[in-house]
Write a protein that holds these residues in place. Structure first.
Motif, mmCIF file in Angstrom:
data_model
loop_
_atom_site.group_PDB
_atom_site.id
_atom_site.type_symbol
_atom_site.label_atom_id
_atom_site.label_comp_id
_atom_site.label_asym_id
_atom_site.label_seq_id
_atom_site.Cartn_x
_atom_site.Cartn_y
_atom_site.Cartn_z
ATOM 1 N N ARG A 1 0.578 -1.290 0.053
ATOM 2 C CA ARG A 1 -0.048 -0.190 -0.031
ATOM 3 C C ARG A 1 0.642 1.846 -0.468
ATOM 4 O O ARG A 1 0.875 1.972 -0.683
ATOM 5 C CB ARG A 1 -1.094 -0.019 1.127
ATOM 6 N N PRO A 2 1.809 1.246 1.004
ATOM 7 C CA PRO A 2 2.811 2.436 0.979
ATOM 8 C C PRO A 2 3.519 2.962 -0.021
ATOM 9 O O PRO A 2 3.963 3.775 -1.356
ATOM 10 C CB PRO A 2 3.695 2.485 1.645
ATOM 11 N N LEU A 3 3.984 1.708 -0.553
ATOM 12 C CA LEU A 3 4.460 1.736 -1.834
ATOM 13 C C LEU A 3 3.879 1.430 -3.033
ATOM 14 O O LEU A 3 3.910 2.675 -3.797
ATOM 15 C CB LEU A 3 4.750 0.249 -2.353
ATOM 16 N N LEU B 1 11.521 8.470 -8.586
ATOM 17 C CA LEU B 1 12.295 6.672 -7.669
ATOM 18 C C LEU B 1 12.315 6.095 -6.444
ATOM 19 O O LEU B 1 12.238 5.497 -5.692
ATOM 20 C CB LEU B 1 12.245 5.469 -8.895
ATOM 21 N N PRO B 2 14.135 6.888 -6.301
ATOM 22 C CA PRO B 2 14.241 6.454 -5.092
ATOM 23 C C PRO B 2 13.622 7.563 -3.895
ATOM 24 O O PRO B 2 13.583 6.857 -2.731
ATOM 25 C CB PRO B 2 15.803 7.208 -5.039
ATOM 26 N N ALA B 3 13.332 8.676 -4.211
ATOM 27 C CA ALA B 3 12.923 9.576 -2.898
ATOM 28 C C ALA B 3 11.190 8.194 -2.979
ATOM 29 O O ALA B 3 10.543 8.590 -1.409
ATOM 30 C CB ALA B 3 12.208 11.021 -3.827
ATOM 31 N N ALA B 4 10.662 8.431 -3.340
ATOM 32 C CA ALA B 4 9.087 7.118 -3.575
ATOM 33 C C ALA B 4 9.062 5.838 -2.461
ATOM 34 O O ALA B 4 8.740 5.462 -1.369
ATOM 35 C CB ALA B 4 8.612 6.887 -4.953
ATOM 36 N N ILE B 5 10.028 5.625 -2.604
ATOM 37 C CA ILE B 5 10.733 4.328 -2.260
ATOM 38 C C ILE B 5 11.249 4.307 -1.187
ATOM 39 O O ILE B 5 10.807 3.728 -0.225
ATOM 40 C CB ILE B 5 11.472 3.682 -2.484
ATOM 41 N N ALA B 6 11.850 5.622 -0.961
ATOM 42 C CA ALA B 6 12.244 5.779 0.481
ATOM 43 C C ALA B 6 11.581 6.195 1.550
ATOM 44 O O ALA B 6 11.414 5.853 2.401
ATOM 45 C CB ALA B 6 13.460 7.024 0.821
#
Length: 153
Positions: A28-30, A59-64
Protein backbone atom coordinates in the motif's frame (compact mmCIF):
# COMPACT_ATOMS: atom_id res chain seq x y z
CA UNK A 1 -6.67 -14.27 36.30
CA UNK A 2 -3.32 -14.14 38.09
CA UNK A 3 -1.16 -14.78 35.06
CA UNK A 4 -1.20 -12.79 31.83
CA UNK A 5 -3.92 -13.41 29.26
CA UNK A 6 -2.68 -12.61 25.74
CA UNK A 7 -4.83 -11.80 22.71
CA UNK A 8 -3.49 -11.56 19.16
CA UNK A 9 -4.88 -9.28 16.47
CA UNK A 10 -5.33 -10.23 12.83
CA UNK A 11 -2.06 -8.34 12.16
CA UNK A 12 0.02 -10.55 14.49
CA UNK A 13 3.16 -11.95 12.80
CA UNK A 14 2.39 -15.48 14.14
CA UNK A 15 5.97 -16.69 13.83
CA UNK A 16 6.50 -15.29 10.32
CA UNK A 17 9.88 -13.83 9.46
CA UNK A 18 10.63 -10.10 9.46
CA UNK A 19 10.82 -10.08 5.65
CA UNK A 20 7.46 -11.78 5.19
CA UNK A 21 5.69 -9.39 7.56
CA UNK A 22 7.43 -6.39 6.00
CA UNK A 23 6.30 -7.40 2.50
CA UNK A 24 2.75 -7.78 3.80
CA UNK A 25 2.80 -4.13 4.98
CA UNK A 26 4.78 -2.63 2.05
CA UNK A 27 2.42 -2.77 -1.00
CA UNK A 28 0.00 0.00 0.00
CA UNK A 29 2.67 2.61 0.87
CA UNK A 30 4.68 1.68 -2.22
CA UNK A 31 1.63 2.03 -4.45
CA UNK A 32 0.59 5.35 -2.95
CA UNK A 33 4.13 6.76 -3.21
CA UNK A 34 4.83 5.61 -6.77
CA UNK A 35 1.44 6.43 -8.32
CA UNK A 36 2.10 10.19 -8.62
CA UNK A 37 5.52 9.37 -10.02
CA UNK A 38 4.02 7.12 -12.70
CA UNK A 39 1.38 9.69 -13.62
CA UNK A 40 4.01 12.42 -13.91
CA UNK A 41 6.36 10.28 -15.99
CA UNK A 42 3.55 9.17 -18.29
CA UNK A 43 2.36 12.74 -18.77
CA UNK A 44 5.89 13.91 -19.54
CA UNK A 45 6.41 11.08 -22.01
CA UNK A 46 3.14 11.88 -23.80
CA UNK A 47 4.19 15.52 -24.01
CA UNK A 48 7.57 14.39 -25.40
CA UNK A 49 9.46 15.80 -22.42
CA UNK A 50 12.33 14.02 -20.67
CA UNK A 51 11.44 11.59 -17.91
CA UNK A 52 14.93 10.92 -16.53
CA UNK A 53 14.31 13.12 -13.44
CA UNK A 54 11.38 10.89 -12.45
CA UNK A 55 13.64 7.85 -12.59
CA UNK A 56 16.77 9.39 -11.08
CA UNK A 57 15.18 11.47 -8.31
CA UNK A 58 11.55 10.49 -8.03
CA UNK A 59 11.81 6.71 -7.83
CA UNK A 60 14.43 6.62 -5.02
CA UNK A 61 12.47 9.27 -3.11
CA UNK A 62 9.23 7.28 -3.50
CA UNK A 63 10.90 4.07 -2.32
CA UNK A 64 12.48 5.83 0.66
CA UNK A 65 9.15 7.39 1.65
CA UNK A 66 7.37 4.03 1.32
CA UNK A 67 10.03 2.41 3.50
CA UNK A 68 9.64 5.03 6.24
CA UNK A 69 5.85 4.73 6.03
CA UNK A 70 6.06 0.94 6.34
CA UNK A 71 8.29 1.14 9.43
CA UNK A 72 5.86 3.65 10.95
CA UNK A 73 2.94 1.30 10.21
CA UNK A 74 4.73 -1.65 11.81
CA UNK A 75 5.27 0.45 14.95
CA UNK A 76 1.69 1.73 15.12
CA UNK A 77 -0.27 -1.42 14.25
CA UNK A 78 -1.36 -3.36 17.34
CA UNK A 79 -0.47 -7.05 17.35
CA UNK A 80 -1.04 -8.10 20.97
CA UNK A 81 -2.85 -6.97 24.05
CA UNK A 82 -2.17 -8.71 27.36
CA UNK A 83 -4.11 -8.44 30.60
CA UNK A 84 -3.42 -9.17 34.24
CA UNK A 85 -5.29 -7.78 37.26
CA UNK A 86 -5.31 -4.00 37.01
CA UNK A 87 -2.79 -3.85 34.18
CA UNK A 88 -2.49 -4.25 30.43
CA UNK A 89 0.38 -4.39 27.97
CA UNK A 90 0.15 -3.48 24.30
CA UNK A 91 2.70 -4.64 21.74
CA UNK A 92 2.90 -3.50 18.12
CA UNK A 93 3.82 -5.71 15.17
CA UNK A 94 7.37 -4.35 15.40
CA UNK A 95 7.54 -5.12 19.13
CA UNK A 96 6.49 -8.72 18.50
CA UNK A 97 9.00 -9.13 15.65
CA UNK A 98 11.93 -7.97 17.79
CA UNK A 99 10.54 -9.80 20.86
CA UNK A 100 10.25 -6.64 22.95
CA UNK A 101 9.20 -7.43 26.55
CA UNK A 102 5.73 -6.41 27.65
CA UNK A 103 5.46 -3.00 29.30
CA UNK A 104 2.72 -3.33 31.92
CA UNK A 105 0.67 -0.20 32.49
CA UNK A 106 -2.27 0.43 34.86
CA UNK A 107 -5.75 0.28 33.33
CA UNK A 108 -7.74 3.41 34.02
CA UNK A 109 -10.92 2.72 32.08
CA UNK A 110 -12.58 0.14 29.85
CA UNK A 111 -15.62 0.96 27.72
CA UNK A 112 -17.17 -1.79 25.67
CA UNK A 113 -19.75 -2.13 22.94
CA UNK A 114 -20.54 -5.07 20.72
CA UNK A 115 -18.21 -3.59 18.06
CA UNK A 116 -15.18 -2.34 20.01
CA UNK A 117 -13.35 -1.98 23.30
CA UNK A 118 -11.98 1.39 24.35
CA UNK A 119 -9.03 0.68 26.61
CA UNK A 120 -7.44 3.54 28.56
CA UNK A 121 -4.03 2.54 29.88
CA UNK A 122 -1.34 4.93 31.00
CA UNK A 123 -1.76 8.15 29.05
CA UNK A 124 -3.10 6.45 25.94
CA UNK A 125 -6.53 5.24 24.88
CA UNK A 126 -6.70 2.37 22.40
CA UNK A 127 -9.71 1.42 20.31
CA UNK A 128 -9.75 -2.34 19.78
CA UNK A 129 -12.23 -3.14 17.00
CA UNK A 130 -13.96 -6.50 16.74
CA UNK A 131 -12.97 -6.91 13.09
CA UNK A 132 -9.26 -6.92 14.00
CA UNK A 133 -9.38 -9.27 16.99
CA UNK A 134 -10.41 -12.88 16.26
CA UNK A 135 -11.23 -13.64 19.93
CA UNK A 136 -13.03 -10.35 20.51
CA UNK A 137 -15.62 -11.59 23.03
CA UNK A 138 -12.94 -13.10 25.25
CA UNK A 139 -10.82 -9.93 24.89
CA UNK A 140 -13.75 -7.77 25.97
CA UNK A 141 -14.42 -9.98 28.99
CA UNK A 142 -10.72 -10.07 29.96
CA UNK A 143 -10.47 -6.27 29.76
CA UNK A 144 -13.47 -5.82 32.03
CA UNK A 145 -12.21 -8.50 34.43
CA UNK A 146 -8.76 -6.89 34.55
CA UNK A 147 -10.29 -3.51 35.40
CA UNK A 148 -12.39 -5.09 38.14
CA UNK A 149 -9.26 -6.83 39.44
CA UNK A 150 -7.57 -3.46 39.94
CA UNK A 151 -10.39 -2.11 42.12
CA UNK A 152 -10.25 -5.16 44.39
CA UNK A 153 -6.54 -4.75 45.12
Amino acid sequence: MDEATVFESSHHPEGNSWGRVYTRFLPRPLGVCTLPLMVGATTSALLEQPIWAYLVWGLPAAIALATVWTHFSLNRTLAEVSFRPGQAAIRSVYDVLVDQPRDWTPIFNVRTTSFDVELAIGRTTYLLQATQWPKFQALRNAAQESLRGSSLS
